[in-house]
Scaffold this motif. Structure first.
Motif, PDB file in Angstrom:
ATOM      1  N   SER A  34      81.191  48.103  -3.544  1.00 21.56           N
ATOM      2  CA  SER A  34      80.829  48.151  -4.842  1.00 21.56           C
ATOM      3  C   SER A  34      79.150  47.604  -4.917  1.00 21.56           C
ATOM      4  O   SER A  34      78.221  48.103  -5.552  1.00 21.56           O
ATOM      5  CB  SER A  34      81.584  47.413  -5.588  1.00 21.56           C
ATOM      6  OG  SER A  34      81.508  46.180  -5.405  1.00 21.56           O
ATOM      7  N   VAL A  35      78.955  46.770  -4.022  1.00 18.99           N
ATOM      8  CA  VAL A  35      77.570  45.953  -4.142  1.00 18.99           C
ATOM      9  C   VAL A  35      76.608  46.917  -3.439  1.00 18.99           C
ATOM     10  O   VAL A  35      75.553  46.705  -3.711  1.00 18.99           O
ATOM     11  CB  VAL A  35      77.424  44.562  -3.835  1.00 18.99           C
ATOM     12  CG1 VAL A  35      78.267  43.557  -4.587  1.00 18.99           C
ATOM     13  CG2 VAL A  35      77.846  44.463  -2.299  1.00 18.99           C
ATOM     14  N   ALA A  36      77.154  47.788  -2.614  1.00 23.59           N
ATOM     15  CA  ALA A  36      76.377  48.658  -1.825  1.00 23.59           C
ATOM     16  C   ALA A  36      75.874  50.047  -2.637  1.00 23.59           C
ATOM     17  O   ALA A  36      75.029  50.797  -2.144  1.00 23.59           O
ATOM     18  CB  ALA A  36      76.735  48.974  -0.505  1.00 23.59           C
ATOM     19  N   ARG A  59      71.415  34.839   1.212  1.00 19.21           N
ATOM     20  CA  ARG A  59      70.333  34.879   2.039  1.00 19.21           C
ATOM     21  C   ARG A  59      69.880  36.286   2.175  1.00 19.21           C
ATOM     22  O   ARG A  59      70.647  37.247   2.316  1.00 19.21           O
ATOM     23  CB  ARG A  59      70.448  34.056   3.396  1.00 19.21           C
ATOM     24  CG  ARG A  59      70.329  32.670   3.502  1.00 19.21           C
ATOM     25  CD  ARG A  59      70.573  32.351   4.892  1.00 19.21           C
ATOM     26  NE  ARG A  59      70.694  30.933   5.037  1.00 19.21           N
ATOM     27  CZ  ARG A  59      71.459  29.890   4.770  1.00 19.21           C
ATOM     28  NH1 ARG A  59      72.655  30.316   4.521  1.00 19.21           N
ATOM     29  NH2 ARG A  59      71.252  28.721   5.065  1.00 19.21           N
ATOM     30  N   VAL A  60      68.802  36.409   1.971  1.00 19.62           N
ATOM     31  CA  VAL A  60      68.004  37.735   2.462  1.00 19.62           C
ATOM     32  C   VAL A  60      66.967  37.663   3.775  1.00 19.62           C
ATOM     33  O   VAL A  60      66.208  36.736   3.743  1.00 19.62           O
ATOM     34  CB  VAL A  60      67.125  38.136   1.224  1.00 19.62           C
ATOM     35  CG1 VAL A  60      66.401  39.573   1.660  1.00 19.62           C
ATOM     36  CG2 VAL A  60      67.977  38.645  -0.042  1.00 19.62           C
ATOM     37  N   GLY A  94      73.071  40.025   0.407  1.00 18.76           N
ATOM     38  CA  GLY A  94      71.967  39.849   0.994  1.00 18.76           C
ATOM     39  C   GLY A  94      71.301  41.107   1.444  1.00 18.76           C
ATOM     40  O   GLY A  94      70.221  41.207   1.165  1.00 18.76           O
ATOM     41  N   VAL A  95      72.007  41.854   1.835  1.00 21.65           N
ATOM     42  CA  VAL A  95      71.460  43.339   2.454  1.00 21.65           C
ATOM     43  C   VAL A  95      71.380  44.202   1.455  1.00 21.65           C
ATOM     44  O   VAL A  95      70.133  45.035   1.288  1.00 21.65           O
ATOM     45  CB  VAL A  95      72.610  43.756   3.376  1.00 21.65           C
ATOM     46  CG1 VAL A  95      71.970  45.342   3.907  1.00 21.65           C
ATOM     47  CG2 VAL A  95      72.764  43.020   4.867  1.00 21.65           C
ATOM     48  N   ALA A  96      72.183  44.096   0.437  1.00 15.11           N
ATOM     49  CA  ALA A  96      71.918  45.030  -0.896  1.00 15.11           C
ATOM     50  C   ALA A  96      70.751  44.794  -1.524  1.00 15.11           C
ATOM     51  O   ALA A  96      70.185  45.322  -2.277  1.00 15.11           O
ATOM     52  CB  ALA A  96      73.144  44.973  -1.568  1.00 15.11           C
ATOM     53  N   ALA A 144      65.393  45.153  -3.498  1.00  8.28           N
ATOM     54  CA  ALA A 144      63.924  44.391  -3.883  1.00  8.28           C
ATOM     55  C   ALA A 144      62.809  45.232  -3.253  1.00  8.28           C
ATOM     56  O   ALA A 144      61.738  45.220  -3.580  1.00  8.28           O
ATOM     57  CB  ALA A 144      64.164  43.010  -3.124  1.00  8.28           C
ATOM     58  N   ALA A 145      62.993  45.918  -2.234  1.00 10.25           N
ATOM     59  CA  ALA A 145      62.033  46.622  -1.537  1.00 10.25           C
ATOM     60  C   ALA A 145      61.411  47.711  -2.236  1.00 10.25           C
ATOM     61  O   ALA A 145      60.296  48.422  -2.232  1.00 10.25           O
ATOM     62  CB  ALA A 145      62.428  46.975  -0.195  1.00 10.25           C
TER      63      ALA A 145
END
Length: 203
Positions: free
Chosen positions: A53-55, A157-158, A193-195, A200-201
């Motif tokens: 879901s977060v992806a 963490r990112v 963090g990955v999502a 953000a990118a």
């Protein structure tokens, strides 16, 4: 062996009382562990659903809200929040779930990262407390704030940088958060963090 002698592997087929009790204990342990395995499987499935879901292709703000909501479901927390770190070791954004309509507005100013919430800023490692109000760092709640006791905090963490912290309170059932709760939320935070990095990118 000759006739009339019991075979050593079949002699004494009736278990002594102590051995019978031991077998009963083993069976009870097996049933209890089976229940735990089923529960663990269900919670791992819930984790997988949360990670998926977060992806999904959402805005950054929507991802943050989804992360907090998923963390509450996984851990059984009534309240959840994600404090996004600013440039001066404080929080510049705060996403919360679980509050009744209008409560967040009546509380007013969002936390900046002091008290128990600040512990994860100073030392970004998972933190579980049976009652945050009993911790020496606790500074009290603002007016209109609902009471909160049990606490679980996990950094998000990112890459290698702390993006923010997940704060979960009021475990359902009145018990404190467990080691399994912590492991599930840590795993969700890693996926978050990955999502977040991806969203953000492209902002």
């Amino acid at each position: 062996m000759g006739p009339g002698h019991d075979h050593p592997r079949t002699a004494g087929t009736v278990l002594p009382g102590a051995s019978a009790r031991h077998v009963e204990d083993l069976l009870r342990d097996f049933v209890a562990n089976a229940d735990e395995l089923v529960l663990a499987q269900e919670r791992l499935q819930a984790l997988l659903t949360a990670v998926i879901s977060v992806a999904e292709d959402l805005s950054l703000e929507a991802v943050l809200e989804r992360v907090v909501s998923s963390a509450c479901v996984l851990s059984g927390a009534r309240y959840g929040a994600l404090g996004v770190m600013g440039n001066e070791r404080g929080m510049n954004h705060f996403v919360s779930v679980g509050f009744e309509d209008g409560v967040a507005e009546r509380i007013g100013k969002v936390p900046v990262g002091r008290g128990v919430l600040g512990l994860l800023i100073e030392d970004p490692r998972p933190l579980r407390l049976p009652d945050l109000r009993e911790h020496p760092a606790f500074e009290g709640f603002p007016e209109q704030h609902p009471p909160m006791g049990s606490f679980l905090g996990v950094p998000v963490r990112v890459r290698d940088k702390v993006f923010g912290n997940l704060y979960l309170t009021e475990k359902s059932g009145g018990d404190g958060f467990t080691a399994m709760d912590e492991e599930l939320v840590v795993a969700l935070a890693a996926a978050a963090g990955v999502a977040i990095e991806k969203r953000a990118a492209v902002r």
